[in-house]
Design an enzyme around this catalytic site. Structure first.
Site, PDB file in Angstrom:
ATOM      1  CD  GLU A   8      -2.446  -1.057   2.715  1.00 53.53           C
ATOM      2  OE1 GLU A   8      -2.555   0.034   3.445  1.00 53.53           O
ATOM      3  OE2 GLU A   8      -2.899  -2.163   3.082  1.00 53.53           O
ATOM      4  CB  CYS A  66       5.554  -5.669   9.790  1.00 52.16           C
ATOM      5  SG  CYS A  66       6.810  -4.864  10.649  1.00 52.16           S
ATOM      6  CB  CYS A 125       0.371   0.517   7.514  1.00 52.78           C
ATOM      7  SG  CYS A 125       0.653   1.599   8.896  1.00 52.78           S
TER       8      CYS A 125
HETATM    9  N1  SAH Z   1       7.387   0.022  11.448  1.00 52.22           N
HETATM   10  C1  SAH Z   1       7.390   1.486  11.302  1.00 52.22           C
HETATM   11  C2  SAH Z   1       6.640   2.325  10.229  1.00 52.22           C
HETATM   12  C3  SAH Z   1       5.426   1.764   9.782  1.00 52.22           C
HETATM   13  S1  SAH Z   1       3.918   1.908  10.922  1.00 52.22           S
HETATM   14  C4  SAH Z   1       7.039   2.049  12.474  1.00 52.22           C
HETATM   15  O1  SAH Z   1       6.682   1.277  13.460  1.00 52.22           O
HETATM   16  O2  SAH Z   1       7.191   3.187  12.922  1.00 52.22           O
HETATM   17  C5  SAH Z   1       3.446   3.691  10.653  1.00 52.22           C
HETATM   18  C6  SAH Z   1       2.842   3.936  12.101  1.00 52.22           C
HETATM   19  O3  SAH Z   1       1.567   3.719  12.109  1.00 52.22           O
HETATM   20  C7  SAH Z   1       3.673   3.554  13.240  1.00 52.22           C
HETATM   21  O4  SAH Z   1       3.790   4.681  14.280  1.00 52.22           O
HETATM   22  C8  SAH Z   1       2.696   2.723  13.734  1.00 52.22           C
HETATM   23  O5  SAH Z   1       2.908   2.487  15.428  1.00 52.22           O
HETATM   24  C9  SAH Z   1       1.345   3.174  13.554  1.00 52.22           C
HETATM   25  N2  SAH Z   1       0.146   2.500  13.682  1.00 52.22           N
HETATM   26  C10 SAH Z   1       0.291   1.122  13.397  1.00 52.22           C
HETATM   27  N3  SAH Z   1      -1.189   0.614  13.672  1.00 52.22           N
HETATM   28  C11 SAH Z   1      -1.637   1.842  14.091  1.00 52.22           C
HETATM   29  C12 SAH Z   1      -3.298   1.648  14.517  1.00 52.22           C
HETATM   30  N4  SAH Z   1      -4.004   0.869  14.703  1.00 52.22           N
HETATM   31  N5  SAH Z   1      -3.681   3.027  15.050  1.00 52.22           N
HETATM   32  C13 SAH Z   1      -2.729   4.190  14.770  1.00 52.22           C
HETATM   33  N6  SAH Z   1      -1.597   3.924  14.395  1.00 52.22           N
HETATM   34  C14 SAH Z   1      -1.074   2.875  14.042  1.00 52.22           C
END
Ligand code: SAH
Length: 368
Positions: free
Chosen positions: A96, A121, A346
């Site tokens: 995505e 991931c 994501c």
């Molecule tokens: N792996 C990296 C980048 C991808 S995730 C990281 O962890 O930073 C991108 C962002 O979306 C991260 O801050 C992650 O914690 C957040 N994220 C994932 N699922 C989420 C959710 N259900 N609600 C809000 N933020 C979320």
């Protein structure tokens, strides 16, 4: 005769493309031309490179191609200001990407894209839809750069401005695919490519402290975002398994090394989940952790992942949380969550496409 698989030109940086053209026996300026076709103009095929002769294009095509990213689906939300793409890669995997248009300050529009670095991931964050897609594989340099080039083309074709900012916050953990991510950043930054400044490129990590330290040593000038989500080891461990390997003390030590070396403020992402990490005491712990540090907190209204038991905090709770930080002089913003009507978090779109979530009627399909 053994047929060799064609290599993706998008994997190559300027030096490599220049070396390739030299090996083919071409004049030295050809390297710049090919680089510009691939990484500035976003050519979709070698055929498009019309300032090369037909023979040269033929010669290049014997070993190389521009690997296609096939647009499986796209959605528009926020009145057309957020577009989500679902790309299919050469091996059938999907990733995505989100493209966001922000009205300009000083008549300069900001066009930001959120790109994926892996097809799933392995970090296993409990609230994350990508984690539910499984471990996946690393994206190649070409697959990462390709997302930005193609979204840029989409923007141009729709009479919209070019991409100004890139955030590595889509599917995957960028530091788990650091070699390819790093090379993609360098290509995007190239003056003859899209020429995106370091300050306009953000890498977001769940907290791989070793890699953060490496960045400090290399003085790598990108913007760093750390997904924190809790300032309490026990809670963070329950949310993010990576905290076992790199507990908060280790993570913060690495972050300090980065800010000391680069002078850059780190953004800490903090998604607020109802009654999990959004209480007064959670805010106070965060104040204690970040007080005195060069930090900016991005409070994110969480995207619900109902099957995992995570629900977004109420609006008043978010405001109270932000107020506590502000009163204690921690720089904070509540992020306006983009793309909620198209499930732009994501992994959400991919999962729906895989049949992981039967919800229908999410946003309007974009015309491509
Ligand atoms: N792996 C990296 C980048 C991808 S995730 C990281 O962890 O930073 C991108 C962002 O979306 C991260 O801050 C992650 O914690 C957040 N994220 C994932 N699922 C989420 C959710 N259900 N609600 C809000 N933020 C979320």
């Amino acid at each position: 005769m053994l047929m060799q698989a064609l290599q993706d030109l998008r994997n190559l940086n300027k030096e490599e493309i220049t070396a390739l053209c030299r090996e083919l026996g071409w004049q030295s300026f050809r390297g710049g031309q090919v680089f510009s076709w691939v990484h500035a103009k976003g050519a979709a095929s070698i055929e498009e490179m019309t300032n090369l002769s037909r023979e040269q294009r033929q010669q290049l095509s014997e070993q190389y191609e521009i690997a296609p990213l096939v647009l499986l689906d796209s959605w528009q939300g926020d009145g057309g200001d957020t577009i989500k793409f679902l790309w299919q890669l050469a091996d059938g995997n999907t990733v995505e990407q989100v493209l966001m248009f922000y009205a300009g300050e000083n008549s300069r529009d900001r066009v930001s894209t959120c790109v994926s670095t892996q097809t799933g991931c392995a970090m296993g964050c409990k609230f994350c839809a990508t984690a539910m897609c499984g471990r996946g594989r690393n994206l190649t340099v070409g697959e990462i750069v390709g997302q930005i080039l193609l979204a840029n083309g989409w923007s141009r074709n729709h009479g919209k401005p070019s991409i100004t900012n890139v955030v590595y916050m889509g599917m995957g953990e960028p530091f788990a695919n650091w070699d390819n991510v790093k090379k993609s950043l360098q290509i995007l930054n190239d003056k003859n490519g899209l020429n995106i400044g370091w300050r306009r490129m953000t890498v977001s990590t769940c907290g791989l402290a070793d890699k953060i330290k490496e960045l400090a040593v290399e003085e790598f000038p990108l913007e760093l975002s750390v997904s924190l989500h809790s300032a309490d080891d026990e809670i963070r461990m329950a949310l993010m398994p990576i905290n076992k390997k790199y507990p908060l003390a280790v993570l913060m030590q690495a972050c300090d090394a980065f800010t000391e070396k680069t002078g850059r403020r780190i953004t800490y992402e903090y998604a607020l989940f109802r009654d999990v990490n959004d209480r007064r005491e959670d805010a106070e712990k965060l104040v204690r952790l970040l007080g005195g540090r060069l930090a900016f907190v991005n409070l994110i209204p969480a995207n619900p992942v109902e099957e995992a038991g995570f629900f977004p905090s109420k609006r008043e709770r978010i405001k109270e949380f932000a107020d506590i930080l502000e009163k204690n002089h921690i720089a904070v913003a509540v992020r306006v969550s983009r793309g909620q009507d198209i499930e732009a978090a994501c992994g959400q779109l991919k999962r729906r496409n895989q049949g992981g979530d039967p919800k229908e009627n999410v946003g309007k399909k974009a015309e491509v």
